[in-house]
Enzyme design. Sequence first.
Site, mmCIF file in Angstrom:
data_model
loop_
_atom_site.group_PDB
_atom_site.id
_atom_site.type_symbol
_atom_site.label_atom_id
_atom_site.label_comp_id
_atom_site.label_asym_id
_atom_site.label_seq_id
_atom_site.Cartn_x
_atom_site.Cartn_y
_atom_site.Cartn_z
ATOM 1 N N GLY A 27 0.815 -1.219 0.000
ATOM 2 C CA GLY A 27 0.000 0.000 0.000
ATOM 3 C C GLY A 27 0.843 1.261 0.000
ATOM 4 N N LEU A 29 0.527 3.691 -2.170
ATOM 5 C CA LEU A 29 0.967 3.492 -3.553
ATOM 6 C C LEU A 29 1.439 4.784 -4.225
ATOM 7 C CD1 LEU A 29 -1.811 0.997 -4.692
ATOM 8 C CD2 LEU A 29 0.392 0.517 -3.601
ATOM 9 N N HIS A 30 2.424 4.637 -5.091
ATOM 10 C CA HIS A 30 2.969 5.743 -5.879
ATOM 11 C C HIS A 30 3.124 5.248 -7.321
ATOM 12 C CE1 HIS A 30 6.640 3.455 -5.420
ATOM 13 N NE2 HIS A 30 6.594 3.593 -4.095
ATOM 14 N N HIS A 33 4.441 1.702 -8.058
ATOM 15 C CA HIS A 33 3.476 0.597 -7.981
ATOM 16 C C HIS A 33 2.581 0.567 -9.234
ATOM 17 C CE1 HIS A 33 4.187 1.491 -3.565
ATOM 18 N NE2 HIS A 33 4.428 0.198 -3.587
ATOM 19 N N GLN A 57 7.531 -9.485 7.843
ATOM 20 C CA GLN A 57 8.767 -9.048 7.200
ATOM 21 C C GLN A 57 9.405 -7.835 7.879
ATOM 22 O OE1 GLN A 57 6.607 -8.434 3.389
ATOM 23 N NE2 GLN A 57 7.900 -6.642 3.138
ATOM 24 N N GLY A 140 8.999 -5.175 -8.363
ATOM 25 C CA GLY A 140 9.859 -4.073 -8.784
ATOM 26 C C GLY A 140 11.327 -4.425 -8.617
ATOM 27 N N SER A 179 7.555 4.235 -0.567
ATOM 28 C CA SER A 179 6.565 4.665 0.430
ATOM 29 C C SER A 179 7.265 5.316 1.616
ATOM 30 C CB SER A 179 5.764 3.464 0.912
ATOM 31 O OG SER A 179 5.215 2.795 -0.199
ATOM 32 N N ARG A 180 8.523 4.973 1.827
ATOM 33 C CA ARG A 180 9.242 5.530 2.987
ATOM 34 C C ARG A 180 9.760 6.947 2.724
ATOM 35 N NH1 ARG A 180 10.777 -0.237 3.735
ATOM 36 N NH2 ARG A 180 9.970 -0.824 5.777
HETATM 37 P P1 AMP Z 1 6.116 -2.233 -1.390
HETATM 38 O O1 AMP Z 1 4.706 -1.745 -1.346
HETATM 39 O O2 AMP Z 1 7.124 -1.197 -1.042
HETATM 40 O O3 AMP Z 1 6.300 -3.549 -0.688
HETATM 41 O O4 AMP Z 1 6.412 -2.550 -2.912
HETATM 42 C C1 AMP Z 1 5.551 -3.356 -3.666
HETATM 43 C C2 AMP Z 1 6.194 -3.609 -4.983
HETATM 44 O O5 AMP Z 1 6.436 -2.369 -5.647
HETATM 45 C C3 AMP Z 1 7.551 -4.300 -4.874
HETATM 46 O O6 AMP Z 1 7.653 -5.273 -5.905
HETATM 47 C C4 AMP Z 1 8.530 -3.174 -5.089
HETATM 48 O O7 AMP Z 1 9.765 -3.598 -5.621
HETATM 49 C C5 AMP Z 1 7.775 -2.311 -6.079
HETATM 50 N N1 AMP Z 1 8.265 -0.937 -6.048
HETATM 51 C C6 AMP Z 1 8.371 -0.130 -4.980
HETATM 52 N N2 AMP Z 1 8.924 1.056 -5.339
HETATM 53 C C7 AMP Z 1 9.176 0.978 -6.670
HETATM 54 C C8 AMP Z 1 9.750 1.869 -7.617
HETATM 55 N N3 AMP Z 1 10.190 3.070 -7.274
HETATM 56 N N4 AMP Z 1 9.846 1.459 -8.896
HETATM 57 C C9 AMP Z 1 9.416 0.205 -9.270
HETATM 58 N N5 AMP Z 1 8.866 -0.675 -8.406
HETATM 59 C C10 AMP Z 1 8.750 -0.306 -7.124
#
Ligand code: AMP
Length: 270
Positions: A27, A29-30, A33, A57, A140, A179-180
């Site tokens: 979540g 999301l940007h 995502h 995790q 990602g 997200s951070r």
């Molecule tokens: P997260 O919500 O941070 O667990 O990320 C979910 C998915 O989004 C993971 O597969 C991440 O590698 C991918 N992701 C997060 N940030 C990016 C980004 N800047 N570019 C491409 N994929 C991303």
Amino acid sequence: MEIINNESQAKEVLRDFSEIALVPTMGNLHSGHVSLVDKAKEVGKIIIASIYVNPLQFGINEDFDSYPRTLNDDLSKLEQAGCDFVFCPSENILENIQKYKAPDISKKLCGKTRPTHFDGVVTIVRKLFEVLNPDYAVFGLKDYQQFLIIKKFFKEHNFQIKILGSPIIREDDGLAMSSRNNLLTSQDRKIAPQIFEQLTFIKNNIKNKTHDELIINSIEAFKKNNIFPEYLSILNPETLEDASENDASVLIAIAVKLGNVRLIDNILIN
Ligand code: AMP
């Protein structure tokens, strides 16, 4: 777009669909995502995103409690991106969950400071796969080590799901979207683009200097801004062992803590 909240609903609703592509997320999301959803649309007919902040995790002193949760915003972004379903499981997805160990490459890089992180990742991704039974799953490349571990784990466990990697999406100043990033102080946000600047410098000079020289240079440059990388390495992209000077394909990977916020980034040279 339909929201699925539990396992039995998932089985019922998805029973008649094939060519399902899954995008797992936590979540907040940007555009990074959203780019994964776009990639999923290239391969699948039915697109499911999942949103779950997975406690397994996060380490004991990590940011599980402060991790940003923005469900309503996330749902509108996913609807706009063209998702068909969103899986938002409740905590009882963890009830009686079978826990798994990630392959040994999980002990390198991020695994040195987050020793149980990747076990939590493979455990929840496997659960998502079992509940949603996708044909494709998109991750990602920003989390490169995670991508490699997931590919390896599901190959070793004989899953037929095709695991796809999608390129890193960046802010205009080069900072990898995360997200951070929203948790950075304004001062730390100003210096954060140096992470990508140093990775780019290493990439551009990899043929002219030794790997050690490049890493020492970058660490010196970071130090001037009181940035102390947790790791900065030039690696073989498959084994995550140190690359040799003349390897054509290398991964330049970094983790940095700015205040309480841990950021990762990488550049893959093929
Ligand atoms: P997260 O919500 O941070 O667990 O990320 C979910 C998915 O989004 C993971 O597969 C991440 O590698 C991918 N992701 C997060 N940030 C990016 C980004 N800047 N570019 C491409 N994929 C991303």
